[in-house]
Design an enzyme around this catalytic site. Structure first.
Site, PDB file in Angstrom:
ATOM      1  N   ASN A 262       0.854  -1.182   0.000  1.00  0.00           N
ATOM      2  CA  ASN A 262       0.000   0.000   0.000  1.00  0.00           C
ATOM      3  C   ASN A 262       0.892   1.236   0.000  1.00  0.00           C
ATOM      4  O   ASN A 262       1.342   1.702   1.048  1.00  0.00           O
ATOM      5  CB  ASN A 262      -0.920  -0.013   1.222  1.00  0.00           C
ATOM      6  CG  ASN A 262      -1.956  -1.107   1.136  1.00  0.00           C
ATOM      7  OD1 ASN A 262      -2.946  -0.993   0.417  1.00  0.00           O
ATOM      8  ND2 ASN A 262      -1.712  -2.200   1.864  1.00  0.00           N
ATOM      9  N   GLU A 263       1.170   1.737  -1.191  1.00  0.00           N
ATOM     10  CA  GLU A 263       2.095   2.852  -1.365  1.00  0.00           C
ATOM     11  C   GLU A 263       1.425   4.183  -1.005  1.00  0.00           C
ATOM     12  O   GLU A 263       0.208   4.247  -0.804  1.00  0.00           O
ATOM     13  CB  GLU A 263       2.580   2.883  -2.820  1.00  0.00           C
ATOM     14  CG  GLU A 263       3.374   1.654  -3.242  1.00  0.00           C
ATOM     15  CD  GLU A 263       4.790   1.613  -2.680  1.00  0.00           C
ATOM     16  OE1 GLU A 263       5.088   2.373  -1.738  1.00  0.00           O
ATOM     17  OE2 GLU A 263       5.598   0.811  -3.180  1.00  0.00           O
ATOM     18  N   PRO A 264       2.230   5.262  -0.882  1.00  0.00           N
ATOM     19  CA  PRO A 264       1.655   6.567  -0.583  1.00  0.00           C
ATOM     20  C   PRO A 264       0.484   6.902  -1.497  1.00  0.00           C
ATOM     21  O   PRO A 264       0.548   6.700  -2.719  1.00  0.00           O
ATOM     22  CB  PRO A 264       2.834   7.517  -0.801  1.00  0.00           C
ATOM     23  CG  PRO A 264       4.034   6.693  -0.459  1.00  0.00           C
ATOM     24  CD  PRO A 264       3.702   5.307  -0.963  1.00  0.00           C
TER      25      PRO A 264
END
Length: 652
Positions: free
Chosen positions: A177-179
Site C-alpha cells: 500500500n504505497e503513498p
C-alpha cells in the site's frame, strides 16, 4: 564503548504486550516495544504466534495468520521452524494469507513471494498446502479484480485474520500500500513507488529487473485483523517509523492508518527507534537520567539546534531547550561546555594506531605497542578504501603491521558486460600463447546471449566476476602500500549463492575469520559496523567477527587479550557525532589519495549493479560523508579539517 552479549531464545523476555502509556511515550500513538536487536524481537513475536496457534488448537479452532515477506520477518520464520522441529509446534490447523505478490511474476520465480514463503517457512512445517493462500501474480490483467475480490472472500470465510504480521517500507507502505492508498482500500493491483523498487533492486540484480506493479491486501483488509504486529529494523527505517508512530494519519504514509487499530504493537530494534522523541531528544519529553552518553548527545544537539559552537552555549540556551536539570547538576554552562569540548577534541587523532611515547590516557588508542598488528576486515572487496581508505594508508605509513581481509568475493556486483570484456581478453591472450579456450568460449557465449532477468550466474561466470573484484582489491591495497602476503581473500561460503539473498552464516565462515585472527593475533581489528539489515552482507560479516572473537575468547583467550575492535560505517552513512570515539582527520592530499585508491575498483564505477537511490559514485559519496563529518566537528567549534573518517569502539 559499546557492549555485546549473545542471547539465546531462552534469554529473551517475550512478554512485551501491555496497555497504557507513560510520560515518556506520550507522543507515540501506537504501542511500541524496543529490543536491543532484531534477533530478540523476532523470537518474541514468533513465540506470540506460537502461543496463538496452540491456544486456537486447544479450542479446536484454526489459526488464521496474515504473513509478510521481505528481510524483516525472516528470523521470525526461522524461530517458528525451530519451534516446529524441536518443540512440536503444529501447523496442521493453520490457515495463512500472504499480504502481496509481484504482478506478472510466476510462482516458480525465485523472486516471487510464493517462493520466499516456501523457502523460509512452508517447506519446513506441516501446514496443509490447501491452507496456504498467496495472491497469484501471473494472471491476465482482466482477471486481477476477480482474484482480489475472491481473496477478500476467502479471508472472511476463514473467519478473518487472527494475527497480521507486517513490515514497513521506507515510503511508509505496509503490504504494498504505497503513498496515496486510502484507509478503506481492499486487495487490489497497485503501482510500486520508485523508492520501493530501488530497495528491491538488489534482490533482482538491478532496478530494471524489478516489477513495476504488485497485488496487495488493502489498508482496510489489514486493519480488520484482530491483532497486528509490525516489525522494523535498522537506521534506514528510523525516519519513517518516527512519522508513522508520532505523526498524523495521512495517505502519504499509509502505515499511519494502523493508529486506528485497537490491538497493534510495533517492534523495533535500537537503530530503527532512534528518531522517536523518547530516544532522540528525551530531555524534551520529560525528566532524564543523565548519563555521560546522554549528556554528550544532548549538548551536541543543543549546539546544532541553536547554531552555536559548544563553548558559546549559555545558561539561557540550556534552560530554553529542556536541559535546565542538566545545568543544575553541573552548576554552570561553562563547566558543561568545556568538559564536552575537551571530550570531543580528544576523539580527534592523526595516529589511529596510537601515538608512541606520549600520555595516552586521553587518546582513543593505546601508545603501546608502538608497532601494532592490525586486521582490516572488508565485507566486499572495496569497503576498505571506500570507508576508511585514509586511515588504512595512515596505519601503513606509520609502520604498523597491517593485514586486509576481504570477506566475500563480491562477484554478484560485477555486470555481465565487464565479465564478458575480461573473458574475451583472457581468450585473446590465450590465443597469443597457443592455449586452449574451450571453457572460455562457453562462458563468453553465456554472457553474450539473452538471459532471463535476475538469472543466477553459472559457477564459471561467478569465478570470473570474483577474479575481477579480487584484482581490483589487490590493486587498491597495493596502492595504499600493502605487500601481497598481507592481502587475504576469505571467500566466505555463505555469500556464494549467485544471488543477493545469501545463505545463513555457517561454521566454515566463522572458522575462516577465526583462523586469520588466531594467526595474526591483532592488537586492532577494523570492521564494517553496519548493523541495520540483519541479513545484509555487512551485518553477516560483522557477526562472523563477533562469533570468531567469542570463540577465541573462550578457547584461546591470549590470542585476543590485547585486541581492540573498531567499527567503521559504509558508504551511505556515518556514525552520529555523539557516538564517534575516534576521528581521523584527512588532508586534501589524503582525500585525493583515497579517491585514487577507490578508482582501482573500476567495476564499481560508472553504472554499478546496486546503485541504490543515490546516483553519485562511491568515491563521491565517501568524500561527501567525510567532509560532512569534518564540517560538523568544525560547527561545534573544533578545528576545521578537509575531511574526517570516524570509528566507534566495540567492547566484546
Amino acid at each position: 564503548m559499546l557492549d555485546l552479549s549473545i542471547h539465546s531464545s531462552s534469554d529473551v523476555d517475550i512478554s512485551y504486550r501491555h496497555v497504557g502509556s507513560t510520560d515518556v511515550t506520550r507522543y507515540e500513538k501506537m504501542h511500541v516495544e524496543v529490543f536491543r536487536d532484531s534477533g530478540q524481537a523476532s523470537i518474541a513475536v514468533a513465540h506470540e504466534i506460537a502461543d496463538l496457534i496452540r491456544e486456537k488448537a486447544g479450542r479446536g479452532e484454526p489459526c488464521v495468520l496474515g504473513l509478510a515477506t521481505g528481510s524483516s520477518p525472516i528470523r521470525v520464520y526461522a524461530e517458528l521452524v525451530r519451534l516446529h522441529r524441536e518443540e512440536g509446534l503444529d501447523f496442521s490447523q493453520v490457515i495463512s494469507f500472504n499480504l502481496d505478490e509481484y504482478f506478472e511474476l510466476p510462482r516458480g520465480s525465485r523472486h516471487s513471494y510464493w517462493y520466499f514463503m516456501h523457502q523460509h517457512l512452508f517447506n519446513h512445517v506441516n501446514i496443509k498446502p490447501k491452507n496456504i493462500h498467496i495472491p497469484r501474480g501471473n494472471l491476465a490483467l482482466e482477471d486481477v479484480y476477480e482474484q482480489c475480490m475472491a481473496y477478500e472472500k476467502m479471508i472472511k470465510e476463514a473467519g478473518g485474520l487472527d494475527f497480521q504480521l507486517l513490515g514497513i517500507g521506507r515510503t511508509g507502505h505496509v503490504g504494498f500500500n504505497e503513498p496515496g492508498s486510502h484507509r478503506r482500500s481492499l486487495t487490489r493491483l497497485i503501482t510500486l513507488d520508485h523508492l520501493t523498487r530501488v530497495d528491491a533492486a538488489a534482490d533482482f540484480q538491478g532496478l530494471s529487473n524489478v516489477p513495476t506493479r504488485a497485488i496487495t491486501m488493502g489498508i482496510q483488509t489489514i486493519n480488520q485483523a484482530r491483532r497486528i504486529v509490525l516489525l522494523a529494523w535498522g537506521h534506514k527505517k528510523a525516519e519513517i517509523i518516527q512519522k508513522t508512530i508520532e505523526g498524523e494519519r495521512t495517505p502519504e504514509i499509509p502505515a499511519t492508518y494502523l493508529q486506528d487499530h485497537p490491538n497493534v504493537t510495533i517492534l523495533l530494534d535500537e537503530e530503527s527507534s532512534a528518531d522517536l522523541r523518547r530516544f532522540n531528544t528525551p530531555w524534551l519529553v520529560g525528566p532524564c537520567e543523565w548519563t555521560d552518553t546522554l549528556e554528550r548527545k544532548a549538548i551536541i544537539w543543543l549546539s546544532r539546534h541553536v547554531d552555536k559552537p559548544i563553548l558559546k552555549l549559555t545558561e539561557r540556551d540550556y534552560n530554553s531547550n529542556g536541559m535546565s536539570d542538566l545545568l543544575a547538576l553541573h552548576g554552570s554552562a561553562y563547566d558543561l561546555n568545556i568538559r564536552m569540548f575537551n571530550q570531543l577534541q580528544r576523539t580527534i587523532t592523526g595516529w589511529p594506531g596510537g601515538k608512541p611515547d606520549v600520555d595516552d590516557s586521553q587518546r582513543p588508542e593505546r601508545k603501546s605497542p608502538a608497532r601494532k598488528r592490525v586486521i582490516l576486515f572488508s565485507p566486499h572487496p572495496d569497503d576498505d578504501v571506500i570507508s576508511m581508505g585514509g586511515t588504512f594508508a595512515r596505519l601503513v605509513n606509520q609502520g604498523h603491521d597491517v593485514h586486509v581481509a576481504y570477506q566475500t568475493s563480491g562477484n554478484i556486483a560485477v555486470s555481465d558486460r565487464d565479465a564478458r570484456r575480461f573473458a574475451e581478453f583472457a581468450r585473446d591472450l590465450n590465443e597469443q600463447y597457443g592455449s586452449g579456450n574451450a571453457r572460455l568460449d562457453f562462458v563468453i557465449q553465456e554472457l553474450s546471449g539473452e538471459r532471463e532477468k535476475g538469472e543466477v550466474d553459472s559457477l564459471d561466470v561467478r569465478t570470473i566476476k570474483g577474479l575481477i573484484r579480487r584484482g581490483e582489491a589487490m590493486a587498491g591495497a597495493r596502492f595504499v602500500g600493502l605487500e601481497d602476503d598481507h592481502i587475504h581473500f576469505l571467500d566466505m561460503p555463505f555469500y556464494e549463492t549467485g544471488m543477493h539473498r545469501k545463505d545463513e552464516l555457517g561454521p566454515e565462515d566463522i572458522a575462516l575469520v577465526r583462523e586469520l585472527i588466531e594467526k595474526v593475533r591483532p592488537h586492532q581489528i577494523f570492521a564494517a559496523g553496519d548493523l541495520a539489515d540483519p541479513h545484509g552482507t555487512h551485518k553477516v560479516c560483522l557477526d562472523s567477527i563477533f562469533m570468531a572473537l567469542g570463540q577465541l575468547k573462550d578457547s584461546n583467550p591470549e590470542s585476543v587479550a590485547d585486541t581492540w575492535l573498531w567499527l567503521y560505517r559504509g558508504a551511505w552513512q556515518e556514525w552520529p557525532i555523539h557516538e564517534i570515539e575516534m576521528a581521523v582527520p584527512l588532508s586534501p592530499a589524503q582525500v585525493e589519495a583515497k579517491r585514487n585508491a577507490i578508482f582501482f575498483h573500476q567495476s564499481q564505477k560508472d553504472g554499478v549493479m546496486f546503485q541504490g537511490e543515490d546516483e553519485r559514485e562511491f568515491w563521491q559519496r565517501a568524500e561527501q560523508r567525510n567532509r560532512e563529518t569534518a564540517r560538523l566537528y568544525n560547527q561545534l567549534g573544533l578545528t576545521e579539517y578537509e575531511a574526517i573518517e570516524a570509528f566507534r569502539r566495540w567492547k566484546f
